[in-house]
Design an enzyme around this catalytic site. Structure first.
Site, PDB file in Angstrom:
ATOM      1  N   GLY A 173       9.245  20.656   4.279  1.00 12.52           N
ATOM      2  CA  GLY A 173       7.871  21.154   4.313  1.00 12.52           C
ATOM      3  C   GLY A 173       7.031  20.618   5.446  1.00 12.52           C
ATOM      4  O   GLY A 173       5.867  20.981   5.602  1.00 12.52           O
TER       5      GLY A 173
ATOM      6  N   MET B 114       7.704  20.752   8.785  1.00  6.87           N
ATOM      7  CA  MET B 114       7.687  21.540  10.019  1.00  6.87           C
ATOM      8  C   MET B 114       7.658  23.030   9.710  1.00  6.87           C
ATOM      9  O   MET B 114       7.612  23.434   8.558  1.00  6.87           O
ATOM     10  CB  MET B 114       8.884  21.147  10.885  1.00  6.87           C
ATOM     11  CG  MET B 114       8.720  19.737  11.451  1.00  6.87           C
ATOM     12  SD  MET B 114      10.094  19.235  12.481  1.00  6.87           S
ATOM     13  CE  MET B 114      11.443  19.229  11.321  1.00  6.87           C
TER      14      MET B 114
ATOM     15  N   ARG C 173      22.892  20.881   1.138  1.00  8.19           N
ATOM     16  CA  ARG C 173      22.640  19.510   1.625  1.00  8.19           C
ATOM     17  C   ARG C 173      22.839  18.566   0.458  1.00  8.19           C
ATOM     18  O   ARG C 173      22.819  18.995  -0.710  1.00  8.19           O
ATOM     19  CB  ARG C 173      21.235  19.385   2.189  1.00  8.19           C
ATOM     20  CG  ARG C 173      20.155  19.724   1.191  1.00  8.19           C
ATOM     21  CD  ARG C 173      18.776  19.640   1.823  1.00  8.19           C
ATOM     22  NE  ARG C 173      17.788  20.201   0.898  1.00  8.19           N
ATOM     23  CZ  ARG C 173      16.554  20.506   1.240  1.00  8.19           C
ATOM     24  NH1 ARG C 173      16.147  20.353   2.477  1.00  8.19           N
ATOM     25  NH2 ARG C 173      15.709  20.985   0.341  1.00  8.19           N
TER      26      ARG C 173
ATOM     27  N   HIS D 298      -3.893  -9.813   0.838  1.00  7.97           N
ATOM     28  CA  HIS D 298      -3.639 -10.822  -0.191  1.00  7.97           C
ATOM     29  C   HIS D 298      -3.233 -10.174  -1.501  1.00  7.97           C
ATOM     30  O   HIS D 298      -2.234 -10.538  -2.125  1.00  7.97           O
ATOM     31  CB  HIS D 298      -4.895 -11.685  -0.380  1.00  7.97           C
ATOM     32  CG  HIS D 298      -4.748 -12.715  -1.463  1.00  7.97           C
ATOM     33  ND1 HIS D 298      -5.170 -12.492  -2.744  1.00  7.97           N
ATOM     34  CD2 HIS D 298      -4.188 -13.944  -1.442  1.00  7.97           C
ATOM     35  CE1 HIS D 298      -4.896 -13.563  -3.473  1.00  7.97           C
ATOM     36  NE2 HIS D 298      -4.307 -14.467  -2.710  1.00  7.97           N
TER      37      HIS D 298
ATOM     38  N   ASN E 178       6.149 -12.869   8.318  1.00  2.00           N
ATOM     39  CA  ASN E 178       4.773 -12.372   8.226  1.00  2.00           C
ATOM     40  C   ASN E 178       3.936 -12.976   9.342  1.00  2.00           C
ATOM     41  O   ASN E 178       3.339 -12.271  10.149  1.00  2.00           O
ATOM     42  CB  ASN E 178       4.135 -12.764   6.889  1.00  2.00           C
ATOM     43  CG  ASN E 178       4.767 -12.072   5.712  1.00  2.00           C
ATOM     44  OD1 ASN E 178       5.612 -11.210   5.879  1.00  2.00           O
ATOM     45  ND2 ASN E 178       4.361 -12.451   4.519  1.00  2.00           N
TER      46      ASN E 178
END
Lengths: 873, 873
Positions: free
Chosen positions: B101, B103, B336, B455, B767
């Site tokens: 959905g 393209m 597929r 946080h 991080n």
């Protein structure tokens, strides 16, 4: 087996790394056949081994020391501890680089209860013998055993009081014996054992004490302030004692082979007969000029003059010499290259070249670039400083001297300036970009908070304004406009004086002397220009700063920050409108107001920099820096902008960031607001077109800040190029320009090969690169870096001296990757490090094309760049 | 010459990179001899070339398309634009990875004013012909020319109103002719030219439109959310049209070879006779179960069943098949690998292994690790969601579903819990460490600010608590305890529901279903364990979290954060006393109160983790996080601590930092306050000694955070080792422990060879490493990263998916340098990336020993680790 101990006759001046400066020079003088008291040196390697072995002197080193001692005893014909013919020694520190007064010394070592009697008999001077012994006890107790010196002094004072005398020399031999008894009793009380009688134990403990003193707190601080590595250790010199206090045919003195203040070629020095070095320092008697020695002792004088000349021509430099005369016999105790003022340093270097003693390159290496700083700023007259007592002390953040009346807000300072006040000192808790106008009108800036790279410090250095930062003793009340320190209160308008080179603050008006650049300076620095390969540019944001920099020899602008162009009164309003705009149209309208003003700024700078490259950095700081923080200012602005206070507050809260350093700034602003970059491009290109119409050939270099990724750079570059090319085509004229980037984010350095596919130059923003590589905020680090220095974790401030290991490795990576992609890429540095000699050497080694620094550091950078070439051949 | 166009019969399923998923499977089915409408595929390389050439299709590609068209026309026996025997085609996108959905598609291409009449004659169905043409005009105008679809729909609606009918099929052929006339007039009005009549021009423009749609906004977002690279482009499939709407012997349908919800081995699907795909989507008629086809058309059914089985066994996986029946003839339009729920994915994988179709390793590769997430959290019953309309939408910060009553402060949530409320949703502008207790008692957390790594998001994921963050539509008034959204107001105690997997917020109570871990899951994941070489640890701070993680298969704790241990009610007071202490003694006394409590925490964790390694990170956050921010809270604390408010305020102001992320935290705290590290060492070592007395063999791994320099690490390690060794010696017992460091500062990575001389292990704190390498604050980036995605600068969130180029290169450098110094060094990762499959693959490639992630991601990491082995063979 490693040789840890060298007799003086085994060494030479080339062995400073191993023998320390003092030891190497004593060896050299011994080799020259000069009268040097005999002795030996324990090497710096023994010192590092001492630390490695857990603070003990290993047996093999002890053995070598004992062997050298025996050899020396044989030469001298005396023996340590021999009552009949005692050998007494001094134990002195001596690192590779001179650290005067930082480490420890023990004199008269070898005395004990029996030797003292032998010495009394031998010299026929019991008072001298007991005085020497009590001095030794005191010194050993203090330096080696850590007993407070003052406790001994108190005993001595008591004795003088008891005897009704004023100075030590009035005490008799018996008095001294009594003092000695008390000293030893004190020692026993403090240490629980008798004062050590074994001279070898005295010696070993004293050597250890000197090793230990390498790591005392003041030595650590001294090293950090003077860029001396912490791991090289000190050597220890054990040397035969000679006495200048053995009667009127004895004496001691110091001399410089040329005048250390002016550089004049004339021996200058002073001496005191019947005295020891300590007595000269104590200042009880006034020493005599060295010329007087000619009258009282012409033979010794002639011998000394001959030696002094020999030493200067031997060392190819002005010498600082210490000597002692013992019963008419001259002894050389030390020679070293003499410390001198910046002016003297230049004159001596130039004179020595003229005299054929030095080549130009050798002369270049004789002047410490950091010293030039003193030549480029106002200073206080030394005579004036004699009586002035500082009221507080902060960080020497920006050099120079300033005297003026205090104001506590930037507005007050600006208003005072408008009212005609011309000597203004701005005193703030800390400064912010809003204070820029007030800082501009001030002669000096004093802050209670912030480090060497705080906003105040960085901006002040950039403006060449004197600044003392982080002066925590000050209690400033900005609201009620006063500060207190040490019980004194200073109101608005009070006069104070700042010495930005020492960090000292004075509570009164002190006259300043303007800097003088003599002909020697110009000649000297032109030699540096012949040698250096690094170009030197400047960081300048205004035509005034640019002109100053050109005067000091800058070859372009490496960093023209445009944010100051948004802060000035006539445009901050428009820029705030842009920030508060709700639509693109409103933003563009606000920017359109600023564009012609920025264009005029650029035109003025381009005109001053005629023919030199100018790198313009696009807007960098986060937008919240342009909005007020205080309730009152917010209300004022809201009224001015005709918007509700709540709307302005909401915007401010919306723009608030947890970590603005890592936030929405630099090219990230251009990604969100392309119109800002477009406006700035228009201002730059239009200015260049206009100025070139008048016959100049400006090639503006547009620099995109805070890039971390190729695609990000491409996006902003595309805005610039599209705008610029359209304008140039429309003008019908030719204009070359470049688009490049700051490398200030680690990721930019790591992906420099990609970024160089689009960037035409890199400028290393090592301030931010250091912050991010270390994860360390410049604004906050001041609070805890002192702990790092005290605990020997950091040896130097990474924001002042480029960290070669971490930050440097990123710079080298970026240089390598950048040149791989684009061999002709132009590489420079525009962080604070661009004016630091050690960092400049790194830039040379890393293969950069130029360094850029504040206008007042340009001559320093020129010299440092030349030295880098010579040092790295 | 590069081949840019492939006939279906020239390709196969292995060519997905080039032909896209759809094209490769159409080719594969063609090769298998299945009834596939004929056609050809323009490759993904043609798409990237289209962009490279400046959005044009190069002449050589046009020529290849025309040649393939001719070949197809020959096979079909029809010609594009031939009125007598017209060839109509569909033009469909098809990337390597399915992007349903996202393209564009154009159907019925080839129709024009003359062809439509031929089609009417040929089919004997003018209504069908004109309806097809007007559909084509509408689709082409929308997709290719950018004219809003709604404008056409309005014209169609007007016609139905005019004719007094309700559905399209009630319009006659003449009505459709009239609609068509109006459509074409609209086209001319919008575009200033007639609707294009040349079918070849229609085709080329449509292919370009599909290429363009690769870069539309929704496709970009979809790719970012699904980790699909942005530079691979889409292929375009041009295929003969077949019609399911040519009468009652025609139809269209979809089917799965197994149940995609449960995995049950039974064909499941639905179909609609006399309809096109669009009609099924429109939902006007209800499709029939696939079994019904057996009754109405047994031959087609039998043929379809045979094909479905053939496809599943051919592809070794459950297939999702689209088909059309045109006048009794079956056509396969797509096959597929079918999307499926997590439960179904596991059952199908396990079943296929049992059936002998797949090896265990092949099965391992069939399940997307991210899908397992859904199995590990509560979910809403799909039936319940049918009628529920979300009131707002935020970021899916921590998966799972939660329903409960809203509270606006952590204290209120905690109090409500004490009062017996068991379903709590904590709603905050943003959370801070002080909120931890309130977060613990909540079922879900909803914040207005903050991104995926705020946080709230990080802590919630750690606790396995559902969280929606950054829900900016919410107007929260924390003071007066309500929020509004879309005109509705929710007071304290109102019921809402959160879906942490989609970010949706519902304004009512929705029942949740608890996670079920079936036997298939356990069996499947045990296969992963046989293959993987990376160990999987967990980030856990409490015995509860640790137990959950062990249940999910964790093999140790990679990160036990100790700061939460300071926040709990019984110790925060003592810790604040320590912060406010004026002397070392006061600080030590305050820490002594905390020590036994932390020790008990460690004991409990050690007991749960019996036999597994536990890495304990020493205190990391800056001290100001432990002090209140609001006036009211400050006054309360001052009263509690019996100190003046001004003193507390002064301390808070003193601790304030400009950039706390780069401030006084991590090991820097231990440098300033060694007593904190010493206290934590005591708690850890004593706990280990106690637990080992009971027969365990705990080997605690003490981790020093935020290290940037060897000397810094050595300083803190020395505190730990001195304290620990003394305690162990005093205990008389044996205890092994390790001391290592986080690598989270770029400089640590760059100097890892030095740090490894002392550190026994490295744990990559990706991080912070990402923050510093990018110069990007997690807390602030949310505000502008959307601009980066929209402008295609970043494809994915670097905090969610490890940046291999920049951050990854630092990790690799540190791995290489660390192992050079200490070959046996233990290497792990404990950032958020430790639970992300793509990042786990990087960790495997980089040669780490383990990854550590939140308890709820442990099974994901186990699977991803196994897939990494297989993929990188």
């Amino acid at each position: 087996m490693t040789k840890y101990v060298y007799l003086f006759k085994e060494g030479n001046a080339g062995m400073k790394d191993l023998l320390g400066g003092k030891g190497a020079n004593l060896a050299e003088m011994t080799g020259l056949g000069l009268p040097v008291p005999r002795g030996f040196t324990v090497t710096t390697e023994a010192c590092t081994r001492y630390y490695k072995d857990g603070r003990i002197i290993a047996d093999d080193i002890v053995a070598q020391i004992e062997k050298a001692l025996e050899a020396t005893e044989e030469m001298v014909g005396k023996k340590l501890g021999d009552q009949a013919n005692p050998f007494l020694v001094s134990v002195r520190s001596g690192a590779k680089v001179s650290m005067p007064g930082m480490m420890d010394t023990v004199l008269n070592l070898g005395l004990n209860d029996t030797v003292v009697e032998g010495l009394a008999k031998l010299t026929g001077n019991p008072r001298f013998a007991y005085d020497s012994y009590r001095r030794f006890v005191q010194m050993f107790s203090d330096v080696v055993m850590g007993i407070e010196k003052s406790k001994f002094e108190r005993l001595l004072d008591n004795m003088k009081e008891e005897k009704g005398v004023h100075i030590d020399t009035e005490l008799t031999a018996d008095d001294m014996k009594e003092v000695l008894r008390k000293f030893k009793a004190l020692y026993k009380k403090e240490k629980g054992e008798d004062f050590p009688q074994d001279p070898k134990k005295q010696l070993m403990e004293s050597i250890k004490a000197v090793f230990r003193s390498w790591d005392n707190e003041r030595a650590i601080i001294y090293r950090r302030l003077n860029d001396i590595p912490g791991d090289i250790g000190t050597a220890v010199n054990i040397q035969e004692m000679v006495y200048g206090n053995m009667g009127e045919d004895s004496g001691t003195g110091v001399a410089f082979t040329r005048n250390p203040s002016t550089g004049e070629k004339k021996l200058m020095g002073e001496f005191l007969m019947n005295a020891q070095g300590e007595d000269v320092v104590a200042g009880i008697r006034t020493p005599q000029e060295i010329d007087k020695l000619k009258e009282t002792n012409p033979a010794v004088y002639a011998q000394f003059m001959e030696i002094a000349e020999k030493l200067e021509s031997h060392y190819h430099d002005m010498q600082d010499i210490e000597f002692t005369i013992e019963k008419g016999k001259l002894f050389m105790l030390q020679t070293r290259n003499g410390k001198r003022t910046a002016n003297a340093a230049l004159k001596i270097a130039v004179d020595l070249v003229r005299e054929g003693v030095l080549t130009k390159e050798e002369a270049i290496m004789k002047v410490d670039p950091r010293q030039l700083d003193a030549l480029l700023h106002p200073t206080f007259a030394p005579s004036m400083l004699k009586d002035a007592r500082p009221i507080a002390s902060g960080l020497p953040a920006s050099p120079g001297a300033a005297t003026g009346q205090v104001y506590f807000t930037a507005d007050d300072a600006a208003n005072a300036f408008e009212d005609g006040v011309r000597n203004i000192i701005l005193v703030r808790l800390e400064t912010s970009p809003e204070d820029i106008e007030g800082m501009h009108v001030s002669q000096g800036i004093l802050t209670a908070r912030g480090g060497m790279t705080s906003h105040a410090a960085v901006v002040a250095r950039g403006m060449g304004t004197c600044c003392v930062s982080g002066c925590g003793e000050l209690k400033i009340n900005e609201e009620e406009k006063f500060f207190t320190v040490g019980g004194h209160r200073f109101e608005e308008g009070s006069w104070i004086s700042l010495d930005g080179s020492t960090g000292k603050v004075y509570g009164s008006k002190l006259p300043t002397i303007d800097p003088e650049v003599t002909g020697d300076f110009a000649e000297f620095i032109s030699w540096a220009d012949e040698i250096r390969t690094l170009k030197v540019r400047t960081n300048a944001d205004t035509p005034q700063d640019s002109a100053t920099a050109v005067k000091f020899g800058a070859e372009g602008i490496g960093l023209c920050r445009t944010e100051h162009m948004f802060f000035e009164a006539d445009r901050i309003r428009a820029f705030r409108k842009m920030i508060l705009a709700e639509t693109l149209e409103q933003r563009e309208a606000a920017l359109a107001e600023i564009e012609p003003l920025q264009r005029k700024d650029f035109e003025a700078i381009f005109k001053v920099m005629k023919g030199f490259p100018v790198t313009i950095r696009f807007l960098d700081p986060p937008l919240h820096e342009f909005l007020p923080k205080e309730k009152e200012d917010i209300e004022e602005l809201a009224a001015e902008m005709k918007i509700p206070v709540s709307q302005l507050e909401a915007k401010i809260s919306d723009l608030h960031e947890q970590n603005p350093m890592l936030g929405h700034r630099g090219c990230r602003l251009a990604v969100t607001y392309p119109e800002i970059a477009i406006m700035q491009t228009k201002a730059v290109i239009k200015a260049a077109l206009n100025v070139n119409k008048e016959g100049d050939t400006v090639v503006p270099e547009i620099m995109i800040p805070l890039v971390g990724d190729l695609v990000e750079f491409k996006y902003v570059k595309n805005l610039v190029v599209t705008t610029a090319d359209e304008m140039i085509a429309a003008s019908g004229d030719d204009l070359k320009y470049m688009v490049g980037t700051m490398i200030e984010i680690p990721r930019a350095a790591l992906t420099a090969d990609e970024i160089a596919t689009e960037a035409e130059f890199f400028s290393f923003g090592t301030n931010d690169l250091t912050q991010m590589t270390y994860g360390l905020s410049r604004d906050d680090a001041g609070k805890f870096l002192d702990d790092y220095y005290a605990k020997k974790i950091y040896e130097s401030d990474p924001f002042a001296r480029l960290d070669r290991k971490g930050v440097g490795s990123l710079v080298k990576t970026a240089v390598r990757l950048g040149r791989e992609t684009r061999p002709e890429i132009k590489l420079g540095i525009c962080g604070e490090h661009g004016g630091d000699p050690s960092s400049i050497e790194f830039c040379y080694q890393a293969g950069l094309n130029y360094v850029s620094c504040s206008p007042y550091r340009v001559p320093i950078a020129r010299l440092a760049a030349a030295q880098s070439v010579i040092k790295n051949r």
